[in-house]
Design a protein around this motif. Structure first.
Motif, short mmCIF file in Angstrom:
data_model
loop_
_atom_site.label_atom_id
_atom_site.label_comp_id
_atom_site.label_asym_id
_atom_site.label_seq_id
_atom_site.Cartn_x
_atom_site.Cartn_y
_atom_site.Cartn_z
N THR A 125 4.22 5.00 -0.98
CA THR A 125 4.18 4.16 0.22
C THR A 125 4.60 4.91 1.48
O THR A 125 4.86 4.30 2.52
N GLY A 126 4.68 6.24 1.40
CA GLY A 126 4.89 7.06 2.59
C GLY A 126 6.31 7.14 3.10
O GLY A 126 6.54 7.65 4.21
N LYS A 177 -1.03 6.51 -4.21
CA LYS A 177 -0.73 6.86 -2.82
C LYS A 177 -1.99 6.77 -1.96
O LYS A 177 -1.96 6.20 -0.85
N SER A 178 -3.10 7.27 -2.48
CA SER A 178 -4.37 7.21 -1.75
C SER A 178 -4.84 5.76 -1.58
O SER A 178 -5.33 5.38 -0.50
N VAL A 233 7.31 7.53 -2.53
CA VAL A 233 6.33 8.55 -2.13
C VAL A 233 4.96 7.89 -1.93
O VAL A 233 4.27 8.17 -0.93
N PRO A 271 8.25 12.33 1.22
CA PRO A 271 7.12 13.25 1.00
C PRO A 271 6.92 13.53 -0.49
O PRO A 271 7.84 13.37 -1.31
N SER A 290 12.05 -0.39 3.75
CA SER A 290 12.05 1.02 4.14
C SER A 290 12.85 1.34 5.39
O SER A 290 13.40 2.44 5.51
N GLU A 340 -2.69 4.16 1.20
CA GLU A 340 -2.98 4.73 2.52
C GLU A 340 -4.33 4.27 3.05
O GLU A 340 -4.53 4.17 4.27
N ASN A 360 2.56 -1.68 9.08
CA ASN A 360 1.29 -1.18 9.60
C ASN A 360 0.35 -2.30 10.05
O ASN A 360 -0.82 -2.05 10.35
N TYR A 420 4.80 -1.79 3.50
CA TYR A 420 3.79 -0.93 4.12
C TYR A 420 2.80 -1.78 4.93
O TYR A 420 2.45 -1.44 6.06
#
Length: 451
Positions: free
Chosen positions: A98-99, A190-191, A96, A102, A394, A194, A230, A226
């Motif tokens: 690392t996206g 999580k923040s 969750v 959900p 992932s 991100e 990205n 991640y």
């Protein structure tokens, strides 16, 4: 000014209430003194319709015990309490943060479990426990019990890093939470991920028997994943207090080398001697200096401080304030009416959700037997089981896994793994199957807790 009769009566009543409010103590002592703000009136729950089991802590252990005590004997009144209003799991939370999944996946309703399990859920914080009177004192009032289960989980132990500096500890907790106690820490991690734009992200791994042995390594893989997907110019630096990866070492080392060679730096035997949270610098015992952009600083762990409040704690080499229990019955030494389970038990079983879940079924059966008049002993002990999946990539979702039971060594007087097996070939068809198995494994635990 003289007091009127009415004022005197008010004052006398207030004094009586104040005196009563100081009328209990820790552990099994007689009530003498109380913390401020604890209500002495009964908590707003239905009266017990039979012998009552009160469970403090609605994590994997507490949720499972509440369900299976009630299934084992529907005539037992079960009250499960937790300070949280919503359940959020630590397991699966790396996916969750690392996206990959959900937030809703790991978030569940305590009341659903209470409805389906036919027990009472009380959102409350336990402040004190009088084991002589068999009363739990909470911010919602008092709850009487016949049998008490303490399953409050872990607390962090920052002492090796802070040497008692409370301001430093609070800064570390606030700025760089370990994120192994689910809830706000999960959202914070999580923040952080991100909003990470590049640089060094430090993930520490504590010594001792910490919660979720493979968790820090899984998280490191998924943060690196991640960054990779990205196109973020960053690196995960793993500062491991242990001399090597503690579990599934071959699988994780392989993932570090084949998938994240440019993204992960693994540093074993890295004992931290100082952390400057403002300059964002870590110094290790070997004199290494690590400047970091952000971090998840996972300290050593200890049993929740409620154990000390209840007077059922003992000290061990690594994890302070574990429960002082019979390792075969889970009952407190000297107080058979109190059971301690999950992260707070002193046996060297994995501090993981699946282990707590399988262990809790055994404890629930023991509670039903005990309340039915049976004596518990080593002969009634059954091994918990550990099944654990760890994601390493992932897309596609690939994972590694471990399966193990436990056995007691009479010679060493300790528990160890029994019939353990691992699947560490994440880059095979088994790795893909384990990725699917990871999701089903999580859903299976949620079903057992709440359905």
């Amino acid at each position: 000014m003289a007091l009127s009769r009415r004022d005197a009566m008010k004052f006398t009543g207030l004094a009586a209430v104040t005196a009563a409010a100081s009328g209990y103590a820790k552990g099994n002592e007689s009530p003498k003194s109380a913390a401020k703000g604890v209500l002495l009136s009964p908590a707003p729950i239905p009266a017990a319709k039979g012998p009552r089991v009160v469970i403090v802590g609605a994590g994997p252990s507490g949720l499972t015990i509440a369900k299976y005590v009630k299934k084992g004997n529907p005539n037992i009144d079960v009250v499960l309490m937790d300070k949280r209003s919503v359940f959020m799991s630590g397991f699966i939370s790396n996916l969750v943060a690392t996206g990959i999944l959900p937030l809703e996946f790991i978030t569940h309703d305590f009341l659903e479990g209470a409805r389906n399990g036919n027990y009472t859920f009380l959102q409350a914080t336990a402040h004190e426990i009088d084991r002589t009177a068999k009363v739990v004192y909470t911010n919602e009032g008092t709850v009487k019990y016949d049998v008490l289960v303490l399953a409050p989980g872990i607390d962090y132990d920052y002492s090796k890093w802070t040497n008692g500096d409370v301001e430093l500890e609070n800064t570390l907790k606030t700025k760089f939470p370990g994120a192994f106690i689910a809830g706000s820490e999960t959202l914070s991690l999580k923040s952080k991920i991100e909003n990470f734009e590049g640089g060094v992200f430090v993930q520490t791994v504590p010594g001792g028997n910490y919660r979720c042995l493979p968790g820090p390594y899984e998280r490191s893989c998924l943060i690196a994943d991640y960054m990779k997907r990205n196109k973020i110019k960053g690196k995960v630096v793993i500062l491991d207090e242990n001399p090597n990866i503690t579990i599934k070492a071959d699988g994780f080392h392989s993932a570090f080398e084949k998938l994240y060679k440019d993204y992960i730096t693994y540093m074993p035997s890295s004992t931290i001697t100082s952390i400057d949270p403002h300059k964002q610098k870590i110094v290790t015992e070997l004199g290494e200096e690590i400047d970091f952009t952000d971090a998840a600083l996972y300290s050593r762990v200890r049993g929740n401080k409620l154990l000390e409040i209840a007077g059922v704690a003992k000290d061990s080499v690594f994890n302070k304030a574990e429960a002082n229990i019979d390792p075969f019955t889970y009952q407190v030494i000297g107080d058979l009416n109190v059971f301690c389970t999950g992260d707070v038990r002193p046996m060297g079983f994995s501090k993981s959700a699946n282990t707590a879940n399988t262990e809790a079924r055994v404890v629930a059966a023991n509670i039903v037997k005990y309340m039915g008049g049976q004596e518990l002993s080593q002969k009634t002990w059954t091994s918990p089981h550990t099944t654990c999946y760890s994601a390493v990539e992932s897309d596609p979702l690939r994972a590694i896994s471990v399966n193990a039971g436990y056995a007691y060594d009479e010679t060493k007087k300790s528990f160890g793994f029994a019939n353990a097996s691992t699947m560490e070939k994440w880059d095979s068809a088994d790795g893909l199957a384990a990725g699917k198995g990871l999701i089903e494994w999580g859903n299976g635990l949620y079903r057992d807790f709440f359905n």
